[in-house]
Design a protein around this motif. Structure first.
Motif, short mmCIF file in Angstrom:
data_model
loop_
_atom_site.label_atom_id
_atom_site.label_comp_id
_atom_site.label_asym_id
_atom_site.label_seq_id
_atom_site.Cartn_x
_atom_site.Cartn_y
_atom_site.Cartn_z
N ARG A 85 0.83 -1.20 0.00
CA ARG A 85 0.00 0.00 0.00
C ARG A 85 0.87 1.26 0.00
NH1 ARG A 85 -5.38 -0.35 1.29
NH2 ARG A 85 -5.31 1.70 2.28
N ASP A 140 -17.33 -1.77 5.40
CA ASP A 140 -17.64 -0.41 4.95
C ASP A 140 -18.16 0.50 6.06
OD1 ASP A 140 -20.00 -1.72 5.37
OD2 ASP A 140 -20.97 -1.04 3.53
N VAL A 170 -15.71 3.86 6.59
CA VAL A 170 -15.26 4.67 5.46
C VAL A 170 -16.42 5.52 4.93
CG1 VAL A 170 -13.44 3.06 4.79
CG2 VAL A 170 -15.74 2.80 3.83
N LYS A 200 -17.56 4.75 -3.47
CA LYS A 200 -16.49 3.95 -4.06
C LYS A 200 -15.65 3.29 -2.97
CE LYS A 200 -12.73 4.16 -7.43
NZ LYS A 200 -11.96 5.03 -8.36
N GLN A 201 -15.31 4.06 -1.93
CA GLN A 201 -14.52 3.53 -0.83
C GLN A 201 -15.29 2.46 -0.05
OE1 GLN A 201 -14.90 6.67 -1.59
NE2 GLN A 201 -12.85 7.54 -1.91
N LYS A 202 -16.59 2.69 0.11
CA LYS A 202 -17.42 1.73 0.82
C LYS A 202 -17.50 0.40 0.06
CE LYS A 202 -20.57 4.45 3.71
NZ LYS A 202 -20.41 3.59 4.90
N GLN A 217 -0.77 4.63 -0.82
CA GLN A 217 -1.98 4.49 -0.01
C GLN A 217 -1.62 4.46 1.47
OE1 GLN A 217 -3.51 0.83 -1.60
NE2 GLN A 217 -4.67 1.87 -3.22
N LYS A 273 -15.29 -0.82 -2.00
CA LYS A 273 -13.99 -1.50 -1.91
C LYS A 273 -13.81 -2.11 -0.53
CE LYS A 273 -9.65 -2.40 -3.07
NZ LYS A 273 -9.12 -2.90 -1.79
N ALA A 274 -14.16 -1.38 0.53
CA ALA A 274 -14.00 -1.89 1.90
C ALA A 274 -14.89 -3.10 2.14
CB ALA A 274 -14.33 -0.79 2.90
#
Length: 210
Positions: A98, A115, A118, A122-124, A103, A126-127
């Motif tokens: 990362r 999620d 976050v 988009k972040q949710k 990152q 991915k999480a």
């Protein structure tokens, strides 16, 4: 053969049983029968993990977060339990990757939370996907049915199926090196992810561990 970390391909888990004996300095007085007793505890797998404070805390964190604690109370399972150090190495390696990608570091509690911690769609997404993947990987350490070390000692080991989805894993008994002697050390059950890829040799199905 490559060994995996938490988000890698496969993992080998070592179990070492130490037998400690003590002899008396008193003079023996003739022949007598000695009753051999085997230590045992009336704990299920989940309770046993809880009793080992500082050893399996990371695994328990995931087990509790992902709702699979009940599975570990079943007496008819085998668990290949990674210790805290395995997770520490895995997360450290993950954060090296990362950092190289620019990152921020991430930790096990964040991955397990999915999620919930976050912001942003988009972040949710991915999480949430990372959490699902983590759940899948951890579940592969839990095998339906009880197995003994001797079960993995025959030939090229044994194919076994994970408790969720029946994902094919592979276990094989090997010996570690010790004191300069090859295969002269502790007995190890090498637990591997087949990735559903096999090698057929003389009509036998063998794991192709990439």
């Amino acid at each position: 053969m490559k060994r995996s970390n938490l988000l890698g391909r496969y993992i080998a888990t070592m179990a070492v049983v130490a037998l400690v004996s003590q002899t008396s300095c008193k003079k023996e007085k003739g022949f007598y029968d000695q009753t051999v007793t085997t230590p045992s505890v009336s704990l299920n797998t989940y309770q046993y993990l809880k009793s080992k404070t500082g050893v399996y805390d990371s695994l328990l964190l995931l087990v509790d977060k992902m709702g699979i604690a009940k599975t570990l109370t079943d007496s008819n399972i085998t668990l290949f339990a990674p210790q805290n150090s395995s997770f520490q190495i895995a997360i450290a390696n993950l954060n090296i990757v990362r950092r190289a990608a620019g990152q921020p570091a991430i930790y096990l509690s964040q991955l397990a939370a999915g999620d919930k911690l976050v912001i942003g769609s988009k972040q949710k997404a991915k999480a949430k996907q990372d959490s699902i993947m983590l759940d899948t990987i951890v579940s592969r350490y839990i095998i339906r049915k009880q197995y003994l070390a001797a079960d993995f000692a025959i030939g090229d080991g044994l194919f076994i199926n994970a408790v969720r989805g029946g994902f094919p894993m592979h276990g094989q008994r090997v010996y570690a090196d010790a004191q300069g002697y090859q295969n002269g050390g502790s007995e190890i059950i090498e637990f591997a992810n087949t990735k559903e890829v096999y090698l057929l040799t003389d009509g036998k199905k063998l794991p192709l561990l990439l």
